[in-house]
Scaffold this motif. Structure first.
Motif, PDB file in Angstrom:
ATOM      1  N   VAL A   5      -7.511   1.291  -1.040  1.00  0.00           N
ATOM      2  CA  VAL A   5      -7.221   1.085   0.389  1.00  0.00           C
ATOM      3  C   VAL A   5      -5.794   1.515   0.687  1.00  0.00           C
ATOM      4  O   VAL A   5      -5.525   2.247   1.655  1.00  0.00           O
ATOM      5  CB  VAL A   5      -7.435  -0.410   0.773  1.00  0.00           C
ATOM      6  N   THR A   8      -5.437   5.385   0.484  1.00  0.00           N
ATOM      7  CA  THR A   8      -6.104   6.091   1.581  1.00  0.00           C
ATOM      8  C   THR A   8      -5.317   5.940   2.877  1.00  0.00           C
ATOM      9  O   THR A   8      -5.129   6.906   3.625  1.00  0.00           O
ATOM     10  CB  THR A   8      -7.538   5.557   1.777  1.00  0.00           C
ATOM     11  N   LEU A   9      -4.854   4.726   3.132  1.00  0.00           N
ATOM     12  CA  LEU A   9      -4.109   4.528   4.373  1.00  0.00           C
ATOM     13  C   LEU A   9      -2.749   5.216   4.321  1.00  0.00           C
ATOM     14  O   LEU A   9      -2.275   5.734   5.345  1.00  0.00           O
ATOM     15  CB  LEU A   9      -3.964   3.035   4.678  1.00  0.00           C
ATOM     16  N   HIS A  12      -2.898   8.573   5.540  1.00  0.00           N
ATOM     17  CA  HIS A  12      -2.871   8.637   7.011  1.00  0.00           C
ATOM     18  C   HIS A  12      -1.482   8.301   7.549  1.00  0.00           C
ATOM     19  O   HIS A  12      -1.294   8.203   8.774  1.00  0.00           O
ATOM     20  CB  HIS A  12      -3.876   7.644   7.601  1.00  0.00           C
ATOM     21  N   ILE A  14      -0.072   5.391   7.129  1.00  0.00           N
ATOM     22  CA  ILE A  14      -0.082   3.994   7.567  1.00  0.00           C
ATOM     23  C   ILE A  14       0.183   3.088   6.377  1.00  0.00           C
ATOM     24  O   ILE A  14      -0.543   3.126   5.380  1.00  0.00           O
ATOM     25  CB  ILE A  14      -1.451   3.645   8.197  1.00  0.00           C
ATOM     26  N   GLU A  15       1.229   2.302   6.496  1.00  0.00           N
ATOM     27  CA  GLU A  15       1.537   1.342   5.434  1.00  0.00           C
ATOM     28  C   GLU A  15       0.968  -0.009   5.821  1.00  0.00           C
ATOM     29  O   GLU A  15       1.165  -0.488   6.936  1.00  0.00           O
ATOM     30  CB  GLU A  15       3.049   1.233   5.254  1.00  0.00           C
ATOM     31  N   VAL A  16       0.253  -0.608   4.868  1.00  0.00           N
ATOM     32  CA  VAL A  16      -0.393  -1.884   5.165  1.00  0.00           C
ATOM     33  C   VAL A  16       0.443  -3.020   4.590  1.00  0.00           C
ATOM     34  O   VAL A  16       0.854  -2.981   3.437  1.00  0.00           O
ATOM     35  CB  VAL A  16      -1.812  -1.933   4.555  1.00  0.00           C
ATOM     36  N   ASP A  17       0.674  -4.019   5.422  1.00  0.00           N
ATOM     37  CA  ASP A  17       1.382  -5.203   4.958  1.00  0.00           C
ATOM     38  C   ASP A  17       0.486  -5.980   3.983  1.00  0.00           C
ATOM     39  O   ASP A  17      -0.728  -6.030   4.162  1.00  0.00           O
ATOM     40  CB  ASP A  17       1.713  -6.081   6.172  1.00  0.00           C
ATOM     41  N   ASP A  20      -2.237  -8.218   5.201  1.00  0.00           N
ATOM     42  CA  ASP A  20      -3.371  -7.616   5.914  1.00  0.00           C
ATOM     43  C   ASP A  20      -4.517  -7.204   4.993  1.00  0.00           C
ATOM     44  O   ASP A  20      -5.657  -7.050   5.439  1.00  0.00           O
ATOM     45  CB  ASP A  20      -2.924  -6.361   6.688  1.00  0.00           C
ATOM     46  N   TYR A  23      -8.067  -8.842   4.996  1.00  0.00           N
ATOM     47  CA  TYR A  23      -8.838  -8.619   6.224  1.00  0.00           C
ATOM     48  C   TYR A  23      -9.413  -7.202   6.279  1.00  0.00           C
ATOM     49  O   TYR A  23     -10.510  -6.970   6.757  1.00  0.00           O
ATOM     50  CB  TYR A  23      -7.955  -8.889   7.452  1.00  0.00           C
ATOM     51  N   VAL A  24      -8.621  -6.259   5.788  1.00  0.00           N
ATOM     52  CA  VAL A  24      -9.108  -4.868   5.751  1.00  0.00           C
ATOM     53  C   VAL A  24     -10.248  -4.774   4.740  1.00  0.00           C
ATOM     54  O   VAL A  24     -11.309  -4.198   5.026  1.00  0.00           O
ATOM     55  CB  VAL A  24      -7.958  -3.904   5.381  1.00  0.00           C
ATOM     56  N   GLN A  27     -13.645  -6.063   5.805  1.00  0.00           N
ATOM     57  CA  GLN A  27     -14.360  -5.192   6.747  1.00  0.00           C
ATOM     58  C   GLN A  27     -14.985  -3.992   6.050  1.00  0.00           C
ATOM     59  O   GLN A  27     -16.086  -3.557   6.400  1.00  0.00           O
ATOM     60  CB  GLN A  27     -13.402  -4.746   7.853  1.00  0.00           C
ATOM     61  N   VAL A  28     -14.291  -3.474   5.057  1.00  0.00           N
ATOM     62  CA  VAL A  28     -14.865  -2.372   4.273  1.00  0.00           C
ATOM     63  C   VAL A  28     -16.127  -2.866   3.552  1.00  0.00           C
ATOM     64  O   VAL A  28     -17.172  -2.210   3.544  1.00  0.00           O
ATOM     65  CB  VAL A  28     -13.829  -1.841   3.254  1.00  0.00           C
TER      66      VAL A  28
END
Lengths: 60, 467
Positions: A5, A8-9, A12, A14-17, A20, A23-24, A27-28
């Motif tokens: 995860v 992949t982010l 893009h 996008i850095e994920v805290d 988070d 929760y991500v 959903q996956v």
């Protein structure tokens, strides 16, 4: 999964805290779970509804 | 004046046209009520006092000069805060757009203004319409007027609360997975998601382009028709609108439903429904039968694919729309929306295509069903409004996530584009509203309005949440 995860982010930009991730991930997993519903549907000859215009559903 | 809060649009229009009531008086009356009542509901994000009073004065001048435009002239209407309003902030319920001031009105806003409607404010919503509870960390939750400890539903929760509490004569909401119909059901009002393509979305901040719809939320079926008449029609600025004739919706009223075939799904739509909700919907269906409709049981294949198709489509399209803003402003999003958007970046192209294949099967199944019936009837939502702290509720022995339940019965109409209308049909034992969903053939909003109006006339329950 967490590393996949994250990578992949990052691709893009996008850095994920840290907080988070759960929760991500959930959903996956939900999408993977729901994907099993497709098993009984024969989608091979089904044209995807990609060009979605109202005219497509309009029937006299 | 108090009794005016809950009047229908034709009732208030009659007073305005006959000059018994001034649009300025009416606007001031509503502002006073908003000041008094909305402290508890938090349904408005922006109250447009100055702009609205200027519009009301113009309406007053025109009416006094004999230039009456029609049933919306001088009538106060509020908007979900994702519809662009020229010079007035449009936040989509997000801190990320807290200072966003559009240069132009959305097409639907322009159309309302052309009819002389007075736009009085912008309404609370789930952030970016990406959620169904109207829990909003930045602007605060919009509360249900029947019990402020409960959710009004969402994402057009401010619209549901404001219209139900007599803080506007109508609102425009948006619906991607039930966001007009769910708050309408939970707040006890009428809400119409028109056919995909019937109403322009130009100037509406999108959630998912292929699922989004704009439509009216009101306190009567006739009010729905009046607002729909104003906003419907082809728009060159929105490539998803259909160039099909807009009928005269007032012709939907005074019609009989004698012989009309109303389909009751034997699968999906009545699975895992709270007892009180199911009993109310079954009673409403019996009432429709007594009014002359023929009830036909129908099985609709492929509906079990809806949850996957809806979720993957929303996640992918929303992730695409927010991709750049998420990189730059992720700290300005609420936790739930940010993580959903992050998860959306991980949906693969294969999953998106599969979701659209599933969508075609769902659509074919539903359209085939409409070869047997004129209308489908079902619960709008499986439960009454939940308390804010409730994330799960046990229905028929199974624990169900509130957010998924709010979308489950709504999604088929978003995925297929068919029109769907939520009618208030009664109340639970603890005084919470219950809604019935009517679904129709593409571009046949008229039949839904006819059924809703016949039901309302004979069985409508006109109690109000706040006097």
């Amino acid at each position: 999964m967490r590393e996949a995860v994250r990578q992949t982010l990052l691709m893009h930009g996008i850095e994920v805290d840290k907080k988070d991730y759960p929760y991500v991930e959930v959903q996956v997993q939900l999408i993977r779970q729901l994907e099993k519903m497709l098993a009984d549907a024969d989608l091979r000859d089904t044209v995807p509804a990609l060009v979605y215009r109202a005219a497509e559903v309009y029937k006299e | 004046m108090k009794t005016l809060y809950y009047e229908t649009i034709p009732q208030i229009a009659q007073k305005l046209e006959s000059k018994a009531l001034s649009p300025v008086e009416l606007a001031i009356m509503l502002f006073e009520r908003i000041d008094e009542v909305d402290k508890k509901l938090n349904s408005y994000l922006t109250v447009m006092k100055e702009e609205a009073l200027a519009q009301a004065k113009q309406a007053e001048r025109e009416i006094l000069a004999g230039q009456y435009r029609g049933p919306l002239h001088g009538v106060p209407i509020a908007l979900k805060d994702l519809l662009n309003t020229k010079g007035v902030r449009t936040t989509a319920g997000s801190q990320a757009l807290a200072d966003n001031i559009p240069d132009d009105d959305a097409t639907v806003v322009k159309k309302l203004r052309e009819e002389g409607a007075v736009i009085i404010g912008k309404l609370n919503m789930h952030e970016f319409a990406y959620g169904v509870t109207n829990k909003n960390a930045y602007f605060g939750n919009a509360n249900n007027p029947w019990d402020v400890e409960r959710s009004p539903g969402g994402s057009s929760g401010g619209s549901g609360a404001a219209v139900a509490a007599g803080l506007a004569y109508a609102s425009l909401g948006s619906d991607t997975g039930g966001s007009i119909r769910t708050p309408s059901a939970l707040c006890g009002i009428f809400g119409l998601k028109p056919t995909f393509g019937r109403v322009s979305k130009f100037g509406a901040i999108p959630l998912a382009w292929s699922l989004d719809h704009i439509g009216p939320m009101t306190r009567s079926a006739q009010d729905l028709a009046i607002v729909l008449q104003a906003i419907a029609g082809f728009d060159r600025k929105d490539p998803t609108t259909a160039n099909v004739e807009v009928p005269d919706y007032s012709a939907s009223f005074g019609q009989s439903i004698d012989g009309m075939k109303i389909g009751i799904p034997t699968n999906y739509f009545f699975d895992f429904v709270e007892k009180e909700v199911e009993a109310s919907v079954q009673a409403a269906i019996k009432n429709l039968e007594d009014l002359g409709a023929t009830i036909v049981e129908v099985a609709i294949p492929n509906l079990d694919l809806c949850e996957y198709s809806e979720l993957v489509t929303i996640q992918s399209e929303a992730a695409a729309y927010h991709h750049d803003m998420l990189k730059e402003k992720s700290h300005l999003y609420g936790n739930d929306v940010r993580t959903s958007l992050q998860a959306g970046q991980l949906v693969t192209a294969v999953q998106y295509i599969k979701a659209q294949q599933a969508r075609r099967l769902i659509r074919e199944s539903i359209l085939q069903t409409f070869e047997q019936v004129d209308v489908l009837a079902a619960p709008t939502v499986s439960m009454v409004a939940p308390k804010w702290k409730e994330s799960f509720r046990t229905i028929q022995g199974e624990s169900k996530a509130v957010t998924a339940e709010f979308v489950r019965f709504a999604a088929p109409a978003n995925l297929t584009g068919i029109p769907s209308l939520s009618v208030p049909i009664g109340f639970s034992a603890n005084g919470l509203p219950i809604g019935m969903q009517l679904m129709g053939k593409p571009f046949d909003e008229e039949t839904l309005l006819t059924v809703a109006a016949v039901y309302e006339e004979r069985h409508g329950d006109k109690r109000h949440p706040i006097d």
